[in-house]
Every structure is written in C-alpha cells, then in structure tokens.
Enzyme design. Sequence first.
Site, PDB file in Angstrom:
ATOM      1  N   GLU A 123      -4.134  42.050-158.677  1.00  0.00           N
ATOM      2  CA  GLU A 123      -3.441  41.173-158.346  1.00  0.00           C
ATOM      3  C   GLU A 123      -3.704  40.359-156.589  1.00  0.00           C
ATOM      4  O   GLU A 123      -5.034  40.346-155.865  1.00  0.00           O
ATOM      5  CB  GLU A 123      -2.201  41.738-157.068  1.00  0.00           C
ATOM      6  CG  GLU A 123      -2.706  42.850-156.679  1.00  0.00           C
ATOM      7  CD  GLU A 123      -3.582  43.004-155.558  1.00  0.00           C
ATOM      8  OE1 GLU A 123      -3.628  41.946-154.594  1.00  0.00           O
ATOM      9  OE2 GLU A 123      -5.137  43.797-155.653  1.00  0.00           O
ATOM     10  N   GLU A 137      -7.855  42.565-156.658  1.00  0.00           N
ATOM     11  CA  GLU A 137      -7.609  41.458-157.465  1.00  0.00           C
ATOM     12  C   GLU A 137      -7.661  41.792-159.422  1.00  0.00           C
ATOM     13  O   GLU A 137      -8.299  40.765-159.873  1.00  0.00           O
ATOM     14  CB  GLU A 137      -9.231  40.619-157.433  1.00  0.00           C
ATOM     15  CG  GLU A 137      -9.295  39.991-156.269  1.00  0.00           C
ATOM     16  CD  GLU A 137     -11.611  39.706-156.627  1.00  0.00           C
ATOM     17  OE1 GLU A 137     -11.490  39.412-157.138  1.00  0.00           O
ATOM     18  OE2 GLU A 137     -11.588  38.631-154.934  1.00  0.00           O
TER      19      GLU A 137
END
Length: 348
Positions: free
Chosen positions: A173, A316
Amino acid sequence: MLLANAIGRIQAFNEQEAEAARRHSDQLTKPPGSLGKLEDVACQLAGISGERWPDMERKAVIIMAGDHGVCEEGVSAFPQAVTPQMVLNFLNGGAAVNVLARQAGADVYCVDIGVNAELAHPNLLSRKVMYGTANMAKGAAMTKEQSIRAILTGIEVVDELYEKGYRAFAIGEMGIGNTTASAAITAVLTGLPPEETVGRGTGINDEAWKNKVEVVKRAIAVNAPDALDPFDVLMKLGGVEIAGLVGVIIGAAANSCPVVIDGYISSVAALVASRISDKTKPSMIASHLSYEQGHAKLLKAIGLSPMIHMDMRLGEGTGAVLCFHFIDAALKLMQEMATFESAGVSKA
C-alpha cells in the site's frame, strides 16, 4: 451481490492435497519437519491450490494507493503530497518494492484507488473510487457505497491478473496517514487500547505520537463503530486503499491463490477480510513482523505467524515480496529433493 458471489467462489482448503504434500515432504532426505516453515508453506500452497505442485512462477505485487483526510490532524511526519509522488516512483520502477520485485521475478501493479490528485501514467491502474477519505476524526472516512466499491475493485484487479496467468499475489500500500487508520481499526476489532495500536508510522516523535493516539481515540468516539461489523469499522475508520486490499485478499482466495500479507496496514486489511469471511484465512501467508507497534498482536488476532523478523516498517509490499523467495524455495525443495528411497539413504 457481487461481493457475496466472490466470497461464494472461495473453495474449502484442500486438506487431502495438503496432507499428501506433508507425506511427500516426510519422505525427503531430511529429518521430518527439519525445514520448518518451508515445509509448512509447501503444504499450505497445496491446500490452497488443490494441486500437489502448484505453478507459482507468475507472481504479482498489488499496491493500492489512497490518501487520508485524517492527515489534517498532523499525524504524519511526511506531507500528503508524498502519496502521488511515490505512486509515480512505483510506476517508474524506482521504489524499494520495485527493486525487490525484480529480484524475486514478480511484477508490480500500482492501483490509484483513492489518491487525492490527478495521475496519469501508462503503467497505472486507474480505478479511483474517491479523492482520498474524509477526516475520520470528524466523521466517517467513507460511505458504505465507497467502501464496498473499493473492495470490489480489489477483487476485480485480482480476477484480471488471474486471467493473465498470475497465480501468487503479494499486497502492499501507499497512503500517507494510513497507519493512523490502521491503528484505529486494530483497536476496535481487537479491543486493544490505542496506546498499544498506535505506532511511529513514518518516524514521528513522542509529542506527535501522543497526538496520534488522541486522534485515534477521537475518531473512535465520534464514529462509534460496531466492532462486530467489519464493514462498519472499515467504512468509518478505514482507508480506501485498505478496503482495496481487503478485496485483493478475497479475490485471491476466490481464485484459489495464495496472498502474501505485508506489514501493519496490509495485516489490518487481512483482519478485516477474515472478519468478513473466515474462508479467506487459509489463503493468507504472513510475510514479516513489522517494527510498527501492535503488529504482533494484530497477527495473533488473525491467527497468522510471520515468516521473518527484520525490523522492517516501509510498507509498499516490501516484506511480502521478500517472501516470494521462500515460496519458490519451498516448491523447489518439494519437487527436486531426493527421497530416502530414490537416494538410497537409510531412514531413522
């Protein structure tokens, strides 16, 4: 209806194939269980896919990106402008997750599901549900319609990638402020006090941490979410990218594929998905234990055990991508290692 259909597609974990994989593993030239979690993962993959030796060559990292209105409360060390800037970094291949994905032979797909900016790039999956959430410290972060649409978007992305041949997924994310939303969701769904779920995020100091705790408490008080209703909690306290990740998890389970969970934010999505349907849990593989406070208790609430502990807290999908190597190793061992019989080695 579409969400119910996706959940209805989830097959039961194939205990027969998992047990067959375990029996084969016990015949390999090693003491039973001596490869630890590598053996467990190989058996889990057999149970998820329904195949003794599933083909996991094509792997995808799905990064959901969205902004958070709660940033108005000064909860992050970084400005909200970093969200779209990092999305472009992902798309140009320059972020940590890109480097690790290339090493793991995985492809990165970045989805603009709720960034508060206009983005254009040939590699972007533009599926914007909203331009960032509302400030949850003042009211609900999303409407019910927006949160459901975000979940469905995640399911659709997985379905599309499955059609392209991908069989293993990792989630990540990007969204400045999303550790605040995650801490609030964790507090409500686990019953832990915010002091135990709020972490340092992007590296805030003690004063900022205390403010973040108070913001989470205020958001919970203002919204009064129903802890027994994961949709209500997600809508009131969540992020649109977190809702998208919930959909990715459901979509992976619906396609009988493993989904590797990253850190704190991704694990919050996993907790919500498991509360929506516990049929999603067998498809989840926890990658690492984040340095973010509360992550260990969050994983315990889901019933997951992380594979590695490296003090990471980047997000991430970086920790999840690292674990693709372990998935590949587990499958290679099962497929290529000699058995006691074939190698002529005496058993214990």
